[in-house]
Scaffold this active site. Structure first.
Site, PDB file in Angstrom:
ATOM      1  N   PHE A 291       0.857  -1.150  -0.041  1.00 43.87           N
ATOM      2  CA  PHE A 291       0.106  -0.065   0.000  1.00 43.87           C
ATOM      3  C   PHE A 291       0.766   1.360   0.055  1.00 43.87           C
ATOM      4  O   PHE A 291       1.732   1.398   0.997  1.00 43.87           O
ATOM      5  CB  PHE A 291      -0.955  -0.035   1.219  1.00 43.87           C
ATOM      6  CG  PHE A 291      -1.992  -1.151   1.145  1.00 43.87           C
ATOM      7  CD1 PHE A 291      -3.310  -0.941   0.541  1.00 43.87           C
ATOM      8  CD2 PHE A 291      -1.621  -2.372   1.753  1.00 43.87           C
ATOM      9  CE1 PHE A 291      -4.050  -2.174   0.754  1.00 43.87           C
ATOM     10  CE2 PHE A 291      -2.599  -3.503   1.654  1.00 43.87           C
ATOM     11  CZ  PHE A 291      -3.752  -3.278   1.185  1.00 43.87           C
TER      12      PHE A 291
ATOM     13  N   ILE B  24       2.171  -1.607   4.719  1.00 38.99           N
ATOM     14  CA  ILE B  24       2.102  -0.286   4.246  1.00 38.99           C
ATOM     15  C   ILE B  24       3.351   0.410   4.486  1.00 38.99           C
ATOM     16  O   ILE B  24       4.303  -0.031   5.153  1.00 38.99           O
ATOM     17  CB  ILE B  24       1.238   0.226   5.650  1.00 38.99           C
ATOM     18  CG1 ILE B  24      -0.244  -0.348   5.592  1.00 38.99           C
ATOM     19  CG2 ILE B  24       0.989   1.520   5.754  1.00 38.99           C
ATOM     20  CD1 ILE B  24      -1.199  -0.182   6.547  1.00 38.99           C
ATOM     21  N   CYS B  25       3.477   1.386   3.167  1.00 37.35           N
ATOM     22  CA  CYS B  25       4.950   2.009   3.253  1.00 37.35           C
ATOM     23  C   CYS B  25       5.097   2.915   4.321  1.00 37.35           C
ATOM     24  O   CYS B  25       4.120   3.909   4.477  1.00 37.35           O
ATOM     25  CB  CYS B  25       4.955   2.737   1.898  1.00 37.35           C
ATOM     26  SG  CYS B  25       6.142   3.844   1.935  1.00 37.35           S
ATOM     27  N   ILE B  26       6.242   2.911   4.832  1.00 38.75           N
ATOM     28  CA  ILE B  26       6.384   3.505   6.123  1.00 38.75           C
ATOM     29  C   ILE B  26       6.386   5.221   5.938  1.00 38.75           C
ATOM     30  O   ILE B  26       6.020   5.899   6.524  1.00 38.75           O
ATOM     31  CB  ILE B  26       7.784   3.237   6.958  1.00 38.75           C
ATOM     32  CG1 ILE B  26       7.761   3.898   8.325  1.00 38.75           C
ATOM     33  CG2 ILE B  26       8.925   3.419   6.260  1.00 38.75           C
ATOM     34  CD1 ILE B  26       8.802   3.109   9.335  1.00 38.75           C
TER      35      ILE B  26
ATOM     36  N   ALA C 210       3.214   6.368   5.130  1.00 36.00           N
ATOM     37  CA  ALA C 210       2.438   6.271   6.359  1.00 36.00           C
ATOM     38  C   ALA C 210       2.543   7.281   7.235  1.00 36.00           C
ATOM     39  O   ALA C 210       1.786   8.230   8.056  1.00 36.00           O
ATOM     40  CB  ALA C 210       2.417   5.085   6.737  1.00 36.00           C
TER      41      ALA C 210
END
Lengths: 135, 130, 101
Positions: free
Chosen positions: B39, B77-79, B82
């Site tokens: 994501f 989820i891409c840090i 995010a």
């Protein structure tokens, strides 16, 4: 992980109005560490990302365009820019930043990273990839 | 065949996460593997457990959580994306001194390297965005 | 070696479909999804370009089409409606997928 794949990052959106251009560049930077065969494609509004003289002081947003010039140090040296996309927007290659890399196979001679290609050549480049990441 | 999936738009505003969901279900039903969904951009917002869609609407986050758990899909989820958008897990919240976290069950936060790795390790990379 | 192109934008809002058409090669497939399905209807300028795309197979995601109230009878000649299983099959039949976002 030893297999080398051809990765193409397709940039079709202008910078600043949306975050796609910046976050695409962030993927390119991280991806450079994986030693894959990386190419960047700039077509449609994506060509605006490479314009000279970007100055974002007036909008309070970080100007990330200088980062493109650093990509050569990460062995990201193939920036394919579509001629038709430039022409449609009243631009020429002279309007684009000077982006270069040092060719380690040629006595570290400084060479241009931007390669202006026509639409058919761009289509052929797209059709010669293993992984296409679109932004 | 192994599919890698990128979801790059948030839920409800864009159809991308729905289309990706239906694609993944169909791929699994056909006997293919989907080891990971990544994501990115506003797509990270799919992974908040705090969304409350109306009762008669699909719950995008819960659908992904259920599908991920049933089939062992790594929902990443891409840090970087995010952090910009306020999507945190317990570790990140404590590391950044925030008073809460909001990541949903079945999702995890990790780096962009997971996206590249997915491109390398799968046979097809499918992007759903806008 | 061929590509599955997906287009999710209405051609009346963006030039995405036109750009995809300009870069599709013989043997490729174009699949219209989400708002992209509006590009599959006959009687528009784009439809003529679609019909003229030689050697490119045309598909439309049927769920997106019916959701938007478009009858398959209005589709450009040769455009095939497929379901999500068909979408998956197309992805396996081509060597790569390119999303025109």
């Amino acid at each position: 992980m030893s297999e080398i794949k051809k990765f193409l990052y397709v940039n079709r959106k202008a910078p600043y109005g949306t975050i796609y251009a910046l976050e695409s560049l962030e993927v390119v930077l991280i991806g450079a560490a994986f030693d894959q065969d990386v190419s960047l494609a700039f077509l449609d509004d994506g060509v605006f990302q490479l314009l000279k003289k970007q100055d974002t002081a007036g909008i309070g947003v970080k100007n990330f365009s200088p980062t493109f010039r650093a990509l050569g140090d990460y062995d990201v040296t193939k920036f394919y820019v579509e001629q038709e996309s430039l022409t449609e927007r009243g631009l020429t290659a002279d309007d684009l930043m000077d982006i270069t890399y040092e060719d380690e196979d040629d006595d570290y001679e400084e060479k241009p990273s931007i390669r202006v290609v026509n639409r058919d050549e761009m289509a052929a480049i797209m059709g010669d990839q293993d992984v296409v990441l679109s932004f | 065949m192994k599919f890698g999936i990128v979801v790059s738009e948030g839920p409800y505003t864009h159809q991308a996460s729905d289309t990706a969901y239906h694609f993944v279900k169909a791929a699994l039903a056909a006997g293919h593997e989907v080891p990971r969904v990544f994501f990115y951009h506003d797509g990270v917002n799919v992974g908040t457990r705090l969304s409350i869609p109306p009762q008669d609407e699909r719950n995008i986050q819960k659908n992904w959580t259920a599908l991920g758990q049933e089939h062992g899909i790594d929902l990443v989820i891409c840090i970087a994306a995010a952090q910009r958008r306020g999507l945190l897990d317990e570790n990140e919240a404590s590391r950044q001194g925030k008073d809460a976290n909001n990541i949903a069950e079945g999702f995890r936060i990790s780096g962009l390297g997971q996206l590249i790795e997915m491109g390398i390790q799968t046979d097809r990379l499918m992007t759903f965005g806008d | 070696m061929s590509t599955l192109h997906t287009v999710n934008k209405s051609p009346f809002a963006t030039t995405t479909l036109a750009s995809c058409l300009n870069h599709a090669l013989e043997g490729d497939a174009i699949l219209l999804i989400e708002d992209g399905v509006y590009g599959g209807v006959v009687g528009t300028e784009l439809a003529k370009a679609l019909a003229a795309a030689k050697g490119v197979s045309l598909y439309v995601l049927s769920g997106d089409l019916t959701a938007r109230g478009i009858d398959t009878a209005r589709l450009v000649k040769g455009m095939k409606p497929i379901d999500y299983a068909g979408f998956v099959a197309l992805a396996t039949e081509h060597d790569r997928a390119q999303a025109w976002l």
